[in-house]
Scaffold this motif. Structure first.
Motif, PDB file in Angstrom:
ATOM      1  N   ARG A   1       1.419  12.198  11.270  1.00 23.50           N
ATOM      2  CA  ARG A   1       2.425  11.393  11.972  1.00 23.50           C
ATOM      3  C   ARG A   1       3.694  11.206  11.137  1.00 23.50           C
ATOM      4  O   ARG A   1       4.788  11.136  11.690  1.00 23.50           O
ATOM      5  N   PHE A   2       3.550  11.092   9.838  1.00 27.07           N
ATOM      6  CA  PHE A   2       4.685  10.851   8.948  1.00 27.07           C
ATOM      7  C   PHE A   2       4.950  12.105   8.118  1.00 27.07           C
ATOM      8  O   PHE A   2       4.018  12.814   7.734  1.00 27.07           O
ATOM      9  N   ILE A   3       6.227  12.333   7.847  1.00 27.87           N
ATOM     10  CA  ILE A   3       6.614  13.441   6.980  1.00 27.87           C
ATOM     11  C   ILE A   3       7.621  12.927   5.961  1.00 27.87           C
ATOM     12  O   ILE A   3       8.639  12.331   6.333  1.00 27.87           O
ATOM     13  N   ILE A   4       7.336  13.170   4.690  1.00 30.02           N
ATOM     14  CA  ILE A   4       8.260  12.806   3.631  1.00 30.02           C
ATOM     15  C   ILE A   4       9.007  14.055   3.194  1.00 30.02           C
ATOM     16  O   ILE A   4       8.435  15.142   3.117  1.00 30.02           O
ATOM     17  N   SER A   5      10.294  13.905   2.936  1.00 31.92           N
ATOM     18  CA  SER A   5      11.097  15.059   2.544  1.00 31.92           C
ATOM     19  C   SER A   5      12.219  14.615   1.613  1.00 31.92           C
ATOM     20  O   SER A   5      12.440  13.417   1.417  1.00 31.92           O
ATOM     21  N   LEU A   6      12.894  15.609   1.049  1.00 28.79           N
ATOM     22  CA  LEU A   6      13.983  15.356   0.106  1.00 28.79           C
ATOM     23  C   LEU A   6      15.221  16.140   0.502  1.00 28.79           C
ATOM     24  O   LEU A   6      15.121  17.239   1.041  1.00 28.79           O
TER      25      LEU A   6
ATOM     26  N   THR B   1      18.468  11.959  -1.865  1.00 27.22           N
ATOM     27  CA  THR B   1      17.896  11.071  -0.869  1.00 27.22           C
ATOM     28  C   THR B   1      16.511  11.562  -0.442  1.00 27.22           C
ATOM     29  O   THR B   1      16.320  12.756  -0.203  1.00 27.22           O
ATOM     30  N   ALA B   2      15.597  10.622  -0.354  1.00 31.60           N
ATOM     31  CA  ALA B   2      14.266  10.890   0.178  1.00 31.60           C
ATOM     32  C   ALA B   2      14.184  10.285   1.578  1.00 31.60           C
ATOM     33  O   ALA B   2      14.761   9.224   1.840  1.00 31.60           O
ATOM     34  N   TYR B   3      13.459  10.956   2.445  1.00 28.58           N
ATOM     35  CA  TYR B   3      13.323  10.502   3.822  1.00 28.58           C
ATOM     36  C   TYR B   3      11.856  10.316   4.176  1.00 28.58           C
ATOM     37  O   TYR B   3      10.979  10.992   3.636  1.00 28.58           O
ATOM     38  N   LEU B   4      11.616   9.408   5.097  1.00 27.12           N
ATOM     39  CA  LEU B   4      10.286   9.274   5.669  1.00 27.12           C
ATOM     40  C   LEU B   4      10.451   9.308   7.181  1.00 27.12           C
ATOM     41  O   LEU B   4      10.928   8.348   7.791  1.00 27.12           O
ATOM     42  N   GLN B   5      10.102  10.453   7.759  1.00 27.50           N
ATOM     43  CA  GLN B   5      10.154  10.605   9.204  1.00 27.50           C
ATOM     44  C   GLN B   5       8.838  10.100   9.781  1.00 27.50           C
ATOM     45  O   GLN B   5       7.782  10.656   9.477  1.00 27.50           O
ATOM     46  N   MET B   6       8.911   9.072  10.607  1.00 30.26           N
ATOM     47  CA  MET B   6       7.718   8.453  11.150  1.00 30.26           C
ATOM     48  C   MET B   6       7.667   8.710  12.657  1.00 30.26           C
ATOM     49  O   MET B   6       8.627   8.393  13.374  1.00 30.26           O
ATOM     50  N   SER B   7       6.567   9.280  13.113  1.00 33.64           N
ATOM     51  CA  SER B   7       6.395   9.584  14.533  1.00 33.64           C
ATOM     52  C   SER B   7       5.146   8.898  15.053  1.00 33.64           C
ATOM     53  O   SER B   7       4.261   8.522  14.288  1.00 33.64           O
TER      54      SER B   7
ATOM     55  N   GLU C   1       0.813  -1.201   0.000  1.00 32.83           N
ATOM     56  CA  GLU C   1       0.000   0.000   0.000  1.00 32.83           C
ATOM     57  C   GLU C   1       0.855   1.262   0.000  1.00 32.83           C
ATOM     58  O   GLU C   1       1.955   1.290   0.562  1.00 32.83           O
ATOM     59  N   PHE C   2       0.299   2.288  -0.601  1.00 31.13           N
ATOM     60  CA  PHE C   2       0.955   3.584  -0.651  1.00 31.13           C
ATOM     61  C   PHE C   2       0.952   4.218   0.730  1.00 31.13           C
ATOM     62  O   PHE C   2      -0.044   4.155   1.454  1.00 31.13           O
ATOM     63  N   VAL C   3       2.066   4.859   1.081  1.00 30.09           N
ATOM     64  CA  VAL C   3       2.168   5.542   2.363  1.00 30.09           C
ATOM     65  C   VAL C   3       2.316   7.050   2.170  1.00 30.09           C
ATOM     66  O   VAL C   3       1.550   7.843   2.715  1.00 30.09           O
TER      67      VAL C   3
ATOM     68  N   ASP D   1      -4.274   8.579   4.368  1.00 33.52           N
ATOM     69  CA  ASP D   1      -4.954   9.159   5.525  1.00 33.52           C
ATOM     70  C   ASP D   1      -4.415   8.630   6.854  1.00 33.52           C
ATOM     71  O   ASP D   1      -4.324   9.376   7.840  1.00 33.52           O
ATOM     72  N   SER D   2      -4.054   7.365   6.901  1.00 31.29           N
ATOM     73  CA  SER D   2      -3.672   6.757   8.174  1.00 31.29           C
ATOM     74  C   SER D   2      -2.348   7.293   8.736  1.00 31.29           C
ATOM     75  O   SER D   2      -2.052   7.076   9.914  1.00 31.29           O
ATOM     76  N   VAL D   3      -1.571   7.990   7.924  1.00 24.91           N
ATOM     77  CA  VAL D   3      -0.290   8.495   8.412  1.00 24.91           C
ATOM     78  C   VAL D   3      -0.235  10.017   8.461  1.00 24.91           C
ATOM     79  O   VAL D   3       0.765  10.586   8.923  1.00 24.91           O
ATOM     80  N   LYS D   4      -1.274  10.664   8.005  1.00 25.47           N
ATOM     81  CA  LYS D   4      -1.296  12.126   8.034  1.00 25.47           C
ATOM     82  C   LYS D   4      -1.138  12.625   9.468  1.00 25.47           C
ATOM     83  O   LYS D   4      -1.788  12.142  10.382  1.00 25.47           O
TER      84      LYS D   4
END
Length: 129
Positions: free
Chosen positions: A66-71, A77-83, A45-47, A61-64
């Motif tokens: 809480r998660f932040i994607i950045s470059l 490099t792409a990052y996925l910060q998960m809180s 599934e897409f995050v 919707d389930s990660v809005k």
């Protein structure tokens, strides 16, 4: 495009974790980068996703919130910060790239795995309760 994902691990509920996806092989100004996840017995599934040129982002919707994607364009490099991670976030996380020179993502964000042509190896994220 070669993608190298890293940063997974075992954490407790409520903890944070940052995933990284290093890209190489060509310039990425016409690409969309995405993070997907796949839990045991479930479909991939897409995050979250981000456009490389305009830094437009999209989240499931389930990660809005809480998660932040950045470059980091200097590091490709792409990052996925998960809180505030929860047990239901447990999955193998994959980064993927989609060539989109027409910027179709502006109209409809690509959410399906088949819409991405390049994939990194997965990184396991396990959240214990």
């Amino acid at each position: 495009v070669q993608l190298q994902a890293s940063g997974g691990g075992l954490v407790q509920s409520g903890d944070s974790l940052r995933l990284s996806c290093e890209a190489s092989g060509r310039t990425f100004s016409n690409y969309v980068m995405g993070w997907f996840r796949q839990a045991p017995g479930k479909e991939r599934e897409f995050v979250a996703g981000v456009s490389w040129s305009a830094s437009k982002t999209y989240y499931t919707d389930s990660v809005k919130g809480r998660f932040i994607i950045s470059l980091d364009n200097t590091k490709n490099t792409a990052y996925l910060q998960m809180s505030r991670l929860q047990p239901e976030d447990t999955a193998v996380y994959y980064c993927a790239a989609r060539f989109d020179p027409g910027r179709l993502y502006i109209f409809n964000w690509p959410l399906l795995p088949d819409q991405y042509g390049d994939w990194g190896q997965g990184t396991q994220v396990t959240v214990s309760s």
